[in-house]
Motif scaffolding. Structure first.
Motif, mmCIF file in Angstrom:
data_model
loop_
_atom_site.group_PDB
_atom_site.id
_atom_site.type_symbol
_atom_site.label_atom_id
_atom_site.label_comp_id
_atom_site.label_asym_id
_atom_site.label_seq_id
_atom_site.Cartn_x
_atom_site.Cartn_y
_atom_site.Cartn_z
ATOM 1 N N THR A 229 -27.574 51.482 8.154
ATOM 2 C CA THR A 229 -26.321 51.802 8.494
ATOM 3 C C THR A 229 -26.374 50.529 9.974
ATOM 4 O O THR A 229 -25.227 50.084 9.688
ATOM 5 C CB THR A 229 -25.833 52.935 9.469
ATOM 6 O OG1 THR A 229 -26.116 53.677 7.990
ATOM 7 C CG2 THR A 229 -24.570 52.453 9.419
ATOM 8 N N THR B 60 -22.612 54.311 12.038
ATOM 9 C CA THR B 60 -22.029 53.415 11.790
ATOM 10 C C THR B 60 -21.074 52.149 12.354
ATOM 11 O O THR B 60 -20.791 51.427 12.511
ATOM 12 C CB THR B 60 -20.023 53.640 10.905
ATOM 13 O OG1 THR B 60 -19.256 54.243 11.783
ATOM 14 C CG2 THR B 60 -20.843 54.902 9.906
ATOM 15 N N ALA C 97 -21.358 52.165 3.152
ATOM 16 C CA ALA C 97 -21.762 52.404 4.520
ATOM 17 C C ALA C 97 -23.458 52.299 5.280
ATOM 18 O O ALA C 97 -23.833 52.046 6.177
ATOM 19 C CB ALA C 97 -20.790 53.573 5.126
ATOM 20 N N GLY C 98 -23.891 52.873 3.926
ATOM 21 C CA GLY C 98 -25.261 52.867 4.147
ATOM 22 C C GLY C 98 -25.951 54.668 4.837
ATOM 23 O O GLY C 98 -27.136 54.663 4.597
ATOM 24 N N LEU C 99 -24.510 55.049 5.108
ATOM 25 C CA LEU C 99 -25.154 57.054 5.299
ATOM 26 C C LEU C 99 -25.796 57.442 3.779
ATOM 27 O O LEU C 99 -26.054 58.124 4.349
ATOM 28 C CB LEU C 99 -24.089 57.098 6.047
ATOM 29 C CG LEU C 99 -22.988 56.576 6.312
ATOM 30 C CD1 LEU C 99 -21.623 57.713 6.509
ATOM 31 C CD2 LEU C 99 -23.733 57.001 7.997
ATOM 32 N N ARG D 147 -25.897 46.987 9.521
ATOM 33 C CA ARG D 147 -24.601 46.661 8.588
ATOM 34 C C ARG D 147 -23.309 45.536 9.282
ATOM 35 O O ARG D 147 -22.851 45.263 7.747
ATOM 36 C CB ARG D 147 -24.735 47.931 7.780
ATOM 37 C CG ARG D 147 -25.608 47.875 7.172
ATOM 38 C CD ARG D 147 -25.412 48.921 5.551
ATOM 39 N NE ARG D 147 -26.682 48.859 4.840
ATOM 40 C CZ ARG D 147 -26.497 49.471 2.770
ATOM 41 N NH1 ARG D 147 -25.821 49.690 2.743
ATOM 42 N NH2 ARG D 147 -27.480 50.147 3.395
#
Lengths: 370, 252, 370, 252
Positions: free
Chosen positions: C74, D161, C52-54, C77
């Motif tokens: 994030t 997200t 997720a890029g977190l 993405r």
């Protein structure tokens, strides 16, 4: 006749406007394993805390070992309790944690050491006795918590979802060990859980709660094979609930209209009247498919929708002509595959597997509140 | 983003500490108050030690701070213990205590002086004790409440079900688990009381505490031994706060 | 050949001295349902957060839809994520929550309203659209969380134990719905879970992790019927692990000494050497009792220790002469009861149900770390 | 047990508020400072309004408090945002800020005066701004940190997200969720600054704020219009604190 260890009488607990426990009564027999079961928020933990004296009831009485404990503080109730997150004292070693209850009882040091050693061996962690809780894994912590509560030899051991914060695999292992401890120590256990399979694996007596009331109580087999309400049947999980209308009676059977054909249930002590709308519950594993279905008294035709592999079991989902879904559970090594997805499959079950639900709120939809 | 924050924090902290730094620098300057830094010397520190008026004030401040510390620690433990329970009016009571922080210090000191006058209480060092406790108590309660983490309630419940009565729970569970917090509260209270001037000033009479003495002397003339004293007080406060922080946070 | 949607390449994540994820690689195909499965602390959620890029990886690369996303934040993405505790914005209504992602994508209001309405209908909560999260039940909140993540039509939907905080019964219902959504929307799902039955019910591909590494990956049936290590077999739950020593070979079989008699396993591509100590895994439901056992190639004798009612299934625990316990799982309606507690019972299983575990750490005890 | 606690709390709170109460009572006494309460009158309140010196000081205090409030709110938001992340030295930085509470106020004011002298900055109302901000900032940071509950980090992650960039997250998630906390911080900072005297006193020059003016006048003679002013300031502080409490706690 077995002796009653804990009697709960007309217990009610209100918080401001909310009634958490609504006038419930039950009895737990000496040496038995009683599970308070129900969805979260049903009031089961509140009952446990009132038995422990950690909460005061709004109304009602608790008797432990024959004594009315309304005025007895927790520390003189001769109970002990295992908490969901273990509640081990972080500044004491395993040994000191386990010793705590004995010191509170002013037991001499020699006897204390002996008892602590003995219980640590029973739960299988005697080599950890010098460690601090933070140095232990979840499973080990739970064993310490059990040892700490067991060593004081309480009349009643209360367990508040003690496996709730553990991994599935560890839960299964500790279930077996808790059951073994119960058998060996012959204490009375009252265990709170929301997990049906835990209750089935351990309980002598299940008290199934919902919204502060008792829905049904009895042995696991009684609850499983004779659920008395739609809630109970729904809670059991793999039960098909089919809405039906009573058409009439023949010989020993009740004739029911399922919308896609007639089905039958055994006659009850108190039969419903013709025209009444009720639910028929059939366990998913009681349903036969294909050739086996053709010899059953109840027969319908479904279309195979889905096949879900579950490890030791397979769940087939079928659909009746009126879109009603039927779940069928088969052991995955049984080798029979009921045709392809989308193909028609005969469905059947025995007369004695039809469970008629007459409970007052049987018309409430199972999906309620979801 | 992270770099920017780092720069911002550095600038802000520099900005906070430069005044203290200049005070410290000048306290070691043999020239004293004026800008050109002449020579490094301990001259003013020696003068400070030789000034009986200042040293007496330091001694008075320490006495008062010690008693304030003890009272605040006990009272904040009791208050936080009581405020932990949910009861009607809990938040209201909490805010009544917190008001001790925001209430104008001078007004409060003045009010107390008036109140004492009405009751016929004479001005003295111990007459300032109540206002010191009332100033330090809200901070003590805040630290204690932060220390009473919810898990402690579970430990207490567990101890009860194992047969522990209230006294046993206090001795075996609360005291050892909260010990760092209690000590932290004590040190913080001590530091606050030692540095307090606004509230006490009208109550002390001739028994000046050290901040009151500084304020009194400054109305007349600023002497560099006050810089030396300020530097010492600051270092002392920093050490106590450091110890407090270490105690309160060690367990986590 | 199916297209790869997510490629994880030599991913490692270290925190100070702890290695949470240890050089793992896998590929998720477009439109598939991949479950990252494992005990808590195995690193599965860390992998999801890195995708997720977190979280930033210490080493390794992630490709989404063919693009190396190491430098992509994030919010660009083309993924979305469902969190364990839903993470619904408490100050926004259901509609505003679901609309959020579309507004971030600068979609026009008319189209936004249309899409929100459509997805709320798909998850079955369009009547709740003006409510705030605090006014919803757990199940409803989870539906909103799903809708909010699905409405942006991400290339990949990440789900982090989305059913973990719900009741068992609700979990089972939502499992079915998530599976249905996956089928209807044809998106790629990556789902983190510690629950084997959830993984079996939903996954096309299971990636089973342990201590930061991949233990085994494949279809549910592959993992279930061909576990490659003691860890995997242990994780499956109802598998009997019998320590055996290789004696020799005959025809197509390996002869194994189980201590209480010889048992047999099919020959492998790479056979163990005679004398080697290995584990034999046998599924609890593959074991036959009494008369049925007598026609099996593997036959031993056990003593019935315990019988645990589990609802649709019954678990029998038997003990071999060397104290080794054997679990046997039978459907509770199968009607056969293997004698009384304490009585001897013949045990048997077919040659093809013997699974030989040759994995390097096969000698580690299963109870390790408990 | 519970009864005892109730009595203890009542006594403690009475004890805290009696001085304020006596100040208030005497501010309505036409006799003024002396004990026999003569007659209820608004005499001193009228005198207060007619005193240009005091009214100017009030105006100055309000101006300074407003600017301090704005700076403190922005800086404490940024600092708390930065301190939320776990990084090496995080606690150290946190304590560097908290030191602003325990550092002796007079010493700090003196140090700043010296620092200004070195730099050639003249004494004025705005010269006191930095010490006010440094006094209010640690409180602001504490309130903000308490407001940043861990769930907010999950909401931020969720927003990311879903395609939200940093600015969108600030505007759509942080600002609305933290709005009560931000407003609470602002009001608390305003109150603290309005009541501050120790630190600013050496920096203001002739531009006295109201607490500084009271202190100055009291050195000469205590006049009952100061009681009226003290009563008004206290009521004002209580109202602001009440509003702060309501804002900070409303959501929970």
């Amino acid at each position: 006749m077995a002796q009653s260890e804990v009697i709960v009488q007309n217990l009610t607990k209100k918080y401001d406007s909310v009634t958490a426990v609504d006038n419930i009564s039950f009895t737990v027999e000496k040496g038995s394993f009683c599970v308070l079961l129900g969805p979260s928020g049903c009031g089961k933990t509140t009952v446990l805390k009132i038995i422990a004296g950690l909460l005061e009831p709004t109304e009602g009485a608790i008797f432990i070992h024959g004594e009315d404990v309304r005025e007895v503080p927790t520390y003189r109730r001769n109970i002990s309790m295992v908490f969901q997150d273990f509640a081990l004292f972080p500044h004491k070693t395993v040994e000191e944690n386990v010793e705590f209850g004995l010191r509170m009882r002013k037991m001499g040091e020699a006897e204390r050491k002996r008892k602590v050693q003995a219980i640590l061996e029973v739960v299988g962690i005697s080599e950890l006795r010098k460690r601090y809780p933070a140095q232990l894994s979840g499973g080990q912590q739970q064993r310490v918590a059990l040892a700490r509560s067991l060593v004081v030899e309480p009349a009643v051991l209360l367990l508040d979802e003690p496996l709730g914060s553990l991994d599935y695999r560890l839960q299964k292992q500790l279930e077996v060990e808790i059951k073994r401890l119960h058998r060996e120590l012959k204490m009375t256990f009252i265990y709170v859980s929301h997990d049906l399979s835990q209750a089935f694996a351990m309980a002598d007596q299940i008290i199934l709660m919902n919204r502060g009331r008792i829905e049904q109580m009895g042995k696991p087999e009684e609850i499983y094979y004779r659920p008395r309400s739609v809630f109970v049947a729904g809670f059991l999980g793999d039960v098909n609930l089919i809405p039906v209308q009573v058409k009439g009676f023949d010989r020993n059977r009740i004739i029911l209209d399922a919308g896609v054909g007639d089905v039958y249930a055994p006659q009850q002590e108190e039969n419903p009247s013709p025209g009444e709308e009720v639910f028929l519950a059939v366990h998913a594993e009681s349903i036969s498919l294909e050739r086996e279905a053709e010899v059953c008294e109840n027969r319908l035709e479904g279309m195979l929708l889905e096949e879900i592999f579950q490890g030791s079991q397979i769940i087939y989902t079928l659909q009746l002509k009126n879109k009603q879904e039927i779940k069928v559970l088969k052991q995955s090594n049984s080798g029979r595959v009921p045709g392809r997805i989308g193909s028609p499959v005969p469905i059947g079950w025995k007369l004695e597997d039809s469970i008629l639900l007459l409970a007052p709120h049987s018309k409430r939809r199972v999906k309620d509140g979801i | 983003m992270e770099k920017l924050l780092r720069i911002y924090l550095t600038v802000l902290i520099l900005f906070i500490y430069l005044p203290i730094f200049s005070l410290t620098v000048f306290s070691f300057n043999s020239g004293g108050l004026t800008f050109p830094f002449k020579e490094l010397s301990l001259e003013w520190y020696v003068k400070l030690l030789q000034s009986p008026k200042l040293m007496e004030a330091v001694y008075r401040s320490l006495k008062l701070a010690l008693v304030t510390m003890i009272l605040t620690t006990v009272l904040s433990f009791m208050t936080a213990y009581a405020l932990r329970e949910r009861f009607r009016g809990r938040l209201f009571i909490f805010y009544l205590f917190i008001l001790g922080i925001v209430i104008p210090g001078i007004t409060y000191g003045l009010g107390t002086a008036l109140f004492y006058q009405t009751l016929g209480i004479k001005k003295s060092l111990w007459a300032a004790l109540p206002v010191h406790v009332i100033w330090t108590l809200p901070f003590g309660i805040l630290i204690m409440l932060a220390g009473f983490d919810p898990k402690i309630q579970t430990y207490e419940a567990a101890a009860k079900t194992l047969g522990g009565n209230n006294w046993a729970i206090f001795r075996e569970i609360l005291l050892p688990l909260l010990f760092p917090t209690i000590l932290g509260t004590a040190l913080f209270a001590f530091t606050l009381s030692y540095n307090e001037s606004e509230r006490g000033i009208f109550l002390l009479g001739t028994d000046n505490t050290i901040p009151a003495e500084i304020l009194a002397q400054l109305s007349a003339r600023a002497t560099p031994e006050l810089y030396a004293l300020g530097t010492l007080s600051t270092v002392f406060s920093i050490l106590l706060l450091g110890l407090t922080g270490w105690l309160v946070l060690r367990k986590s």
